[in-house]
Design a protein around this motif. Structure first.
Motif, mmCIF file in Angstrom:
data_model
loop_
_atom_site.group_PDB
_atom_site.id
_atom_site.type_symbol
_atom_site.label_atom_id
_atom_site.label_comp_id
_atom_site.label_asym_id
_atom_site.label_seq_id
_atom_site.Cartn_x
_atom_site.Cartn_y
_atom_site.Cartn_z
ATOM 1 N N CYS A 125 -4.670 -5.197 -1.552
ATOM 2 C CA CYS A 125 -4.886 -4.350 -1.101
ATOM 3 C C CYS A 125 -6.001 -3.450 -2.030
ATOM 4 O O CYS A 125 -6.370 -3.960 -2.852
ATOM 5 C CB CYS A 125 -3.135 -3.320 -1.864
ATOM 6 S SG CYS A 125 -1.819 -3.612 -1.125
ATOM 7 N N SER A 143 -8.701 0.345 -2.960
ATOM 8 C CA SER A 143 -8.128 1.563 -3.073
ATOM 9 C C SER A 143 -9.628 2.437 -2.362
ATOM 10 O O SER A 143 -9.601 3.279 -2.232
ATOM 11 C CB SER A 143 -7.701 2.354 -4.386
ATOM 12 O OG SER A 143 -9.314 1.243 -5.338
ATOM 13 N N THR A 180 -4.870 3.857 0.017
ATOM 14 C CA THR A 180 -4.698 2.379 -0.347
ATOM 15 C C THR A 180 -4.178 1.986 0.860
ATOM 16 O O THR A 180 -3.684 2.285 1.323
ATOM 17 C CB THR A 180 -3.588 2.397 -1.142
ATOM 18 O OG1 THR A 180 -4.224 3.052 -2.607
ATOM 19 C CG2 THR A 180 -3.152 0.540 -1.711
ATOM 20 N N CYS A 227 -3.710 -1.992 2.631
ATOM 21 C CA CYS A 227 -2.824 -3.205 1.822
ATOM 22 C C CYS A 227 -2.437 -3.849 3.324
ATOM 23 O O CYS A 227 -2.020 -3.674 4.568
ATOM 24 C CB CYS A 227 -1.304 -2.926 1.299
ATOM 25 S SG CYS A 227 -1.277 -2.435 -0.004
#
Ligand SMILES: *[C@@H]1O[C@H](CO)[C@@H](O)[C@H](O)[C@H]1NC(C)=O
Ligand SMILES: *[C@@H]1O[C@H](CO)[C@@H](O)[C@H](O)[C@H]1NC(C)=O
Ligand SMILES: *[C@@H]1O[C@H](CO)[C@@H](O)[C@H](O)[C@H]1NC(C)=O
Ligand SMILES: *[C@@H]1O[C@H](CO)[C@@H](O)[C@H](O)[C@H]1NC(C)=O
Ligand SMILES: *[C@@H]1O[C@H](CO)[C@@H](O)[C@H](O)[C@H]1NC(C)=O
Length: 437
Positions: free
Chosen positions: A356, A358, A391, A393
């Motif tokens: 993931c 940010s 975020t 992922c």
């Protein structure tokens, strides 16, 4: 002026109708009649689903919940291929671990309506019946109200195809496990109506008792291809052919479609052969040869992808798992190349996702290279973004470490907004891009 009043009146009327249907927990679009042999498909979190969470979940919560369910589903699929039961992971939270997509079906005369979970890795259909002990929903099939309902006796041939049959009284009863649940049912027959098709004398399990929380609340529609499956029972009508388009859970107001039978299926579509595992006749195995990340074919040991009917190893297409799971060495190869291509520091994890970021990223495509067919996934099928956009992922994972899994599962997030065609007579699976609305 009159026009304006008329408009206002009709507007108020429309709003009132909208509220009336919302009061029943339904969005107006949900009531669109199914036509021909095509059924609407809803995500369980859709406004049209009575099984959506009572209060909206945050993005993190819903992703984590789907991952916990997936973990249980993976264990279940692994137990299917290994032919032994696996103790389900205790989640600590009450989560209904049923498959992700539902369709509407009608049973009996007069017809009673149910929202059945669609499961391509199972054959059987079962419906919770009145008098059921432990069923999770109050929507039960009142078999005594249907003039066409029959309980089958032990002497019928189908009683030999169900797991653990017993003959209490005259009924053919059987027990089975589904995920973490045990189900006791009577083998029964009634009409089932799918879109506008009526199938008389459809054989299914009328559930009498359930333990555990893994059973879909209103029943299951097994789309596997083994004996007793919908496909086997509707040979003449549907010729073991169906396709679906699964709507993305980013656009929950969209519905997808389940199209039964050879009519109206796409003509221009890429195919890969379906592989048959005689030990697990319901599962749809395919031959995944390699995986490409961007333009590079990643280095995966051959035995991580090889089909082996004895151990159950190989790759299946499943409608009930959300995020694709690859056996450890395959996942690690994909993930490492993905990270290398993204080339940003600060890789973090979220629940079961270990890649993931940010900050916004530019992600490479991922291509599943099947025998005879490459499927290149666009970012929407690879990445999951938080609603705030902060975020991102990689939405795949390795098979859970505590399950000795040999199975790669191509899951529903990676199939969303594609038409997936199951052509059993020609032993092939087709895939093409399609926006499901
Ligand atoms: C159920 O099937 C019977 C014939 O087998 C038919 O007469 C009846 O109309 C059907 N009911 C429904 C609701 O389709
Ligand atoms: C099925 O389960 C019930 C309890 O739910 C049990 O009494 C019965 O013996 C079981 N039958 C078989 C064949 O395992
Ligand atoms: C299911 O079978 C059990 C045992 O034979 C019987 O007691 C029960 O009445 C049956 N239920 C229905 C709905 O036929
Ligand atoms: C979905 O529909 C509901 C009501 O029908 C509406 O309130 C909501 O904003 C819609 N959501 C999206 C993402 O369009
Ligand atoms: C899939 O892509 C590879 C290149 O990465 C190519 O060599 C192969 O021919 C393609 N397969 C098909 C069926 O198009």
């Amino acid at each position: 002026m009159a026009m304006r009043t008329l408009f206002l009146v009709s507007h108020v009327l429309a709003v009132t109708l909208l509220y009336a249907s919302l009061a029943q927990g339904l969005n107006p679009k949900c009531e669109t009649a199914d036509h021909g042999s095509t059924l609407q498909v809803f995500h369980v979190y859709s406004p049209c689903s009575p099984f959506k969470p009572s209060k909206p979940l945050s993005w993190d919560e819903s992703v984590l919940q789907m991952q916990v369910k997936d973990q249980a589903r993976l264990q279940y699929l692994t137990s299917l291929v290994a032919r032994k039961s696996v103790v389900p992971i205790a989640s600590g939270r009450q989560i209904i671990q049923s498959p992700t997509y539902i369709v509407r079906a009608k049973i009996g005369t007069p017809a009673q309506t149910f929202l059945l979970a669609m499961d391509t890795s199972n054959d059987a259909a079962w419906i919770p019946c009145s008098g059921c002990v432990g069923c999770p929903s109050t929507t039960l099939f009142a078999s005594d109200k249907s003039t066409t309902f029959k309980t089958l006796g032990c002497e019928v041939a189908q009683c030999k195809q169900v797991p653990n049959p017993t003959c209490g009284g005259s009924a053919c009863s059987f027990n089975l496990t589904y995920g973490g649940s045990t189900i006791a049912a009577n083998l029964s027959q009634d009409n089932i109506t799918l879109a506008t098709d009526s199938v008389p004398d459809y054989t299914f399990g009328c559930i009498q008792r359930v333990t555990g929380s893994s059973t879909p609340p209103q029943g299951l529609l097994g789309l596997g291809r083994g004996p007793l499956s919908l496909l086997s029972q509707t040979q003449n009508l549907y010729q073991s052919t169906f396709s679906y388009c699964l709507p993305s859970f980013k656009s929950l107001n969209f519905s997808g479609s389940l199209r039964l039978g050879p009519v109206g299926q796409p003509k221009r579509i890429k195919y890969t052969p379906l592989l048959r595992n005689p030990r697990r006749s319901s599962l749809y195995y395919v031959n995944l040869i390699a995986i490409r990340v961007g333009r590079r074919i990643v280095d995966i040991p051959a035995d991580a992808l090889a089909f082996n009917p004895t151990t159950g190893a190989g790759t299946i297409i499943d409608s009930g798992t959300v995020f694709t799971r690859l056996v450890q060495p395959a996942y690690i190869a994909v993930r490492d190349e993905f990270r290398r291509r993204v080339n940003k520091p600060g890789v973090s994890s979220l629940g079961g996702f270990d890649t993931c970021y940010s900050d916004p990223i530019v992600a490479p495509t991922i291509t599943f290279m099947f025998a005879g067919m490459n499927v290149t996934l666009p970012p929407d099928n690879i990445l999951i973004h938080s609603s705030a956009g902060s975020t991102t992922c990689l939405a795949m994972a390795a098979a859970p470490a505590n399950v000795n899994s040999v199975l790669n599962v191509i899951a529903n997030m990676q199939q969303q907004n594609h038409r997936v065609l199951f052509d059993v007579p020609n032993s092939r699976l087709g895939v093409s891009r399609e926006l499901c609305t």
